[in-house]
Design a protein around this motif. Structure first.
Motif, short mmCIF file in Angstrom:
data_model
loop_
_atom_site.label_atom_id
_atom_site.label_comp_id
_atom_site.label_asym_id
_atom_site.label_seq_id
_atom_site.Cartn_x
_atom_site.Cartn_y
_atom_site.Cartn_z
N ARG A 28 0.81 -1.23 0.00
CA ARG A 28 0.00 0.00 0.00
C ARG A 28 0.84 1.26 0.00
N ILE A 30 4.11 1.59 -1.54
CA ILE A 30 5.28 1.51 -2.43
C ILE A 30 4.91 1.89 -3.87
N ALA A 31 5.96 2.18 -4.64
CA ALA A 31 5.85 2.26 -6.10
C ALA A 31 6.94 1.35 -6.65
N ILE A 38 7.32 2.90 -14.50
CA ILE A 38 6.52 2.52 -13.35
C ILE A 38 5.57 1.39 -13.73
N PRO A 40 2.10 -0.11 -13.00
CA PRO A 40 0.86 0.19 -12.26
C PRO A 40 0.53 -0.94 -11.29
N LYS A 41 -0.01 -0.58 -10.14
CA LYS A 41 -0.36 -1.60 -9.13
C LYS A 41 -1.27 -2.67 -9.71
N ALA A 42 -2.17 -2.24 -10.60
CA ALA A 42 -3.13 -3.20 -11.17
C ALA A 42 -2.44 -4.26 -12.03
#
Lengths: 64, 203
Positions: A28, A30-31, A38, A40-42
């Motif tokens: 929750r 971090i990147a 980058i 994406p979290k998804a």
């Protein structure tokens, strides 16, 4: 081998989700950057790490 | 304007005044970033915060005791108008979420992440970099406590993603936020914004 935050790790073939599960990172806050892009979290669950990838995980600290 | 051209040169000042910068969170980082950018002659600021000025903010945030209880968007708008009367300001008194971020930030060339909550920082980073690929993002991580001023730095993580701070000093019950160190980090972010506008992308 994958270079993650400066460390050579034997994690090629794993997804980012699988790699993070082996670590103490809190997803929750971090990147994740992979080869200067980058992720994406998804897409953590579908992004497979490849031999030679360079990964950096940035952790956000509270405060501002 | 002529005073700013005298300080920055016509080419640089033209670029500054054509730029729109969003400041997400108007606390210790955001209130300082906004004032620095307004003084530099940025054309338009988009100011976003849901909160009101609290007495515990005054030790590091750019508000006055007389503004306690006022929405930060309103208080900072007033303060910026006194400093830079010609700046264009757009204020949104609401919480930035995954659902409204694209709409709130659509006019910004550069987005400053200036939240205090780590999860909110990560959320904004994810949404800006994955859904707004034309924008630059300048974030902050690690500026709490009494550590040396010299450990605050800025890194370029990707071509459009910058990170200021020492990356380790987190707020906790024992480590608070001290005005100069937070302001240093805010100044790093504001200066990074100006350098991006000046097309000096390396740190």
């Amino acid at each position: 081998m994958v270079r993650a935050n400066g460390e050579e790790l034997d994690i090629a073939g794993k997804t980012i989700t699988e790699y993070l599960a082996m670590t103490d990172y809190d997803v929750r806050v971090i990147a994740v950057e992979r080869n200067e892009e980058i992720v994406p979290k998804a897409r953590y669950a579908e992004t497979v790490l490849c031999d030679g990838d360079v990964v950096e995980i940035v952790t956000f600290m509270g405060g501002g | 304007m002529s005073a700013l051209i005298q300080r920055h040169g016509a080419a640089l000042q033209g670029a500054f005044s054509a730029a729109t910068v969003a400041v997400c969170g108007l606390g210790g980082l955001g209130s300082n970033i906004a004032i620095l950018l307004a003084r530099a002659g940025i054309g338009k600021l988009i100011l976003i915060d849901f909160d009101r000025v609290d007495i515990t903010n005054l030790h590091r945030q750019q508000y006055k005791a007389s503004q306690i209880g006022v929405y930060k968007t309103d208080a900072l708008t007033d303060n910026l108008r006194e400093i830079a009367p010609y700046i264009e300001l757009e204020a949104h008194t609401e919480r930035i979420t995954e659902d409204n971020a694209v709409m709130l930030l659509k006019d910004a060339d550069i987005v400053c992440e200036a939240f205090d909550d780590a999860k909110a920082k990560a959320m904004l980073t994810d949404i800006v970099l994955s859904e707004m690929p034309d924008k630059y993002l300048v974030t902050a991580s690690g500026m709490a406590g009494m550590g040396t001023a010299n450990s605050i730095k800025t890194r370029r993580i990707t071509s459009r993603f910058y990170l200021s701070g020492d990356e380790i000093s987190e707020v906790s019950d024992d480590i608070g936020l001290v005005a100069p160190r937070v302001a240093l980090c805010a100044a790093h972010q504001a200066h990074t914004v100006l350098r991006i506008i000046a097309k000096q992308f390396e740190v």
